[in-house]
Write a protein that holds these residues in place. Structure first.
Motif, mmCIF file in Angstrom:
data_model
loop_
_atom_site.group_PDB
_atom_site.id
_atom_site.type_symbol
_atom_site.label_atom_id
_atom_site.label_comp_id
_atom_site.label_asym_id
_atom_site.label_seq_id
_atom_site.Cartn_x
_atom_site.Cartn_y
_atom_site.Cartn_z
ATOM 1 N N ASP A 1 -11.895 19.446 -12.689
ATOM 2 C CA ASP A 1 -11.393 18.495 -13.580
ATOM 3 C C ASP A 1 -11.534 19.070 -15.334
ATOM 4 N N ILE A 2 -11.140 20.116 -15.320
ATOM 5 C CA ILE A 2 -11.207 20.847 -16.776
ATOM 6 C C ILE A 2 -9.544 21.085 -17.106
ATOM 7 N N GLU B 1 0.438 27.783 -11.885
ATOM 8 C CA GLU B 1 -0.547 27.351 -10.718
ATOM 9 C C GLU B 1 -2.044 27.500 -10.801
ATOM 10 N N MET B 2 -2.314 28.901 -11.211
ATOM 11 C CA MET B 2 -3.737 29.009 -11.404
ATOM 12 C C MET B 2 -4.397 28.150 -12.389
ATOM 13 N N LEU B 3 -3.750 27.433 -13.477
ATOM 14 C CA LEU B 3 -4.380 26.449 -14.290
ATOM 15 C C LEU B 3 -4.610 25.241 -13.788
ATOM 16 N N ASP B 4 -3.415 24.819 -12.829
ATOM 17 C CA ASP B 4 -3.581 23.453 -12.069
ATOM 18 C C ASP B 4 -4.619 23.645 -10.976
ATOM 19 N N ASP B 5 -4.907 24.836 -10.385
ATOM 20 C CA ASP B 5 -6.139 24.715 -9.335
ATOM 21 C C ASP B 5 -7.403 24.508 -10.089
ATOM 22 N N ILE B 6 -7.495 25.169 -11.387
ATOM 23 C CA ILE B 6 -8.772 24.793 -12.108
ATOM 24 C C ILE B 6 -8.900 23.271 -12.242
#
Length: 433
Positions: free
Chosen positions: A99-100, A89-94
């Protein structure tokens, strides 16, 4: 006969005047492209490094404890008591916000990632390439790559080692931006300006075929100005002779000025807040350091951070977060106008540079700014107003000290304030070493 001679003269003028200027335009285009690409690469590196640092901090806050592995056939990776498998989830938010792409490794194996196969399945469970493993994981060194291949795609990528509490290098975190996306940004920013410049040069060349020596002189002055721009002197002033007449030459002059302003804005200003960016601030302080008779980069500096900014984004949305950043930047800019300058340092952090005040006075100014920030109400839509606070670290300039030492000291003061409850100003006096 006379008509043919006149036509031939026009061709000679076109060849002698327009061709060198077109060649110069091509050179400027190439130089501007690579100069901007180099600047963009540095900006991307800074952005990815900062994101890795922030991600590591927030990841450890959300999932405290050490990395451990369980199982042989079916491998499970834990962080403390938390099973990490599929917690993206945290990675998907970033990925959604910046767009990284972000990847967390256990050893050289991808545990969490935003990178997917064409089928839409994440590439978790795959290993990093051998070169990255040797240069980052084995060497325990953070490394930036401008052409790393991941899943068949070229990235600008930053890899940073991760450590358990016993300082064992247990894995890595990766932040990457697709090289194609960076290239598109460069072309989209530079090419329209340079195309306009080329068109104006062509128009000036056509008009020059009917011009006198005075116009030739104006072209010569224009060429000198272009040489300065191509040499990176974006603050150079065009000769007044260029604007003696309202014609194509003066149009080119204005196009050059527009290019100067546009390039200057692209290189020096933050796109959202329209205040100076980190690259400009660092270069400005280095210049002040070398030019100062006292060998000081500044009388004092402060690094300020908006408290609980993530909560603003989570509660009111990222548009509201942008409004808070814009309004805060405007307030800081106005308050600092008489004392120095302000720059966006990264994310919700701002750098305040004092070059015309003593240290005690700068502390008072920062406290006054903090009071105004506390009292400020930001409208985020639908008659909704929110207030924020900030934490500042303020440090004094020392003769002979390079700017990076001031940055580090102010940053330590800032985090002392964060740990001490936020919404305060921490100075050299409260955080003496």
């Amino acid at each position: 006969m006379r008509g043919r001679k006149t036509l031939g003269l026009k061709k000679q003028i076109l060849i002698k005047v327009v061709m060198p200027m077109l060649i110069l335009t091509v050179l400027i285009t190439v130089i501007a492209f690579f100069a901007f690409r180099s600047a963009m690469e540095k900006e991307v590196k800074t952005e990815l490094k900062y994101l890795c640092d922030i991600f590591e901090y927030n990841f450890n806050e959300k999932y405290p404890g050490d990395f451990t592995k369980q199982g042989t056939d079916n491998i499970y990776i834990y962080k403390g008591e938390t099973l990490l498998n599929d917690k993206n989830e945290m990675l998907d938010d970033i990925k959604r916000l910046c767009d990284i792409d972000v990847t967390v490794f256990y050893g050289d194996m991808r545990v969490l990632t935003t990178i997917e196969y064409e089928s839409g399945k994440r590439i978790s469970g795959t290993a990093v390439n051998l070169k990255v493993k040797q240069e980052v994981l084995d060497a325990k060194q953070a490394v930036f790559y401008n052409n790393v291949m991941v899943n068949g795609q070229t990235y600008f990528g930053y890899y940073k080692p991760l450590y358990n509490s016993d300082q064992t290098c247990i894995g890595m975190v990766f932040a990457g931006k697709a090289a194609a996306s960076v290239s598109r940004s460069i072309f989209a920013s530079v090419m329209p300006i340079l195309l306009l410049f080329i068109l104006c040069i062509a128009a000036a060349g056509i008009y020059t075929t009917r011009s006198s020596n005075s116009i030739v002189n104006r072209i010569y002055e224009l060429k000198k100005s272009l040489d300065k721009v191509s040499g990176g002197k974006l603050d150079s002033v065009l000769d007044a002779q260029i604007f003696n007449h309202e014609d194509e030459i003066s149009d080119v002059g204005r196009a050059v000025m527009g290019m100067q302003r546009a390039l200057k804005e692209l290189v020096e200003l933050d796109a959202l807040t329209k205040i100076y960016n980190r690259r400009y601030a660092e270069n400005r302080l280095k210049e002040m350091f070398f030019k100062s008779s006292s060998q000081k980069a500044a009388d004092s500096i402060a690094i300020g951070d908006i408290d609980f900014f993530k909560k603003v984004n989570d509660t009111y949305g990222h548009d509201a977060g942008d409004m808070v950043l814009e309004q805060t930047a405007l307030l800081l800019k106005n308050e600092m106008a008489s004392y120095g300058f302000v720059a966006r340092w990264g994310g919700e952090e701002f750098l305040l540079v004092f070059d015309r005040t003593g240290y005690e006075e700068s502390i008072g100014i920062i406290n006054n700014i903090l009071d105004k920030i506390r009292a400020n109400k930001v409208c985020v839509g639908n008659d909704t107003f929110i207030s924020v606070t900030m934490t500042f670290g303020v440090t004094k300039g020392i003769s002979g000290e390079e700017p990076r030492y001031m940055f580090n000291r102010a940053d330590r003061h800032l985090y002392t304030g964060k740990r001490g409850g936020r919404n305060q100003v921490v100075t050299d006096y409260e955080n003496m070493e």
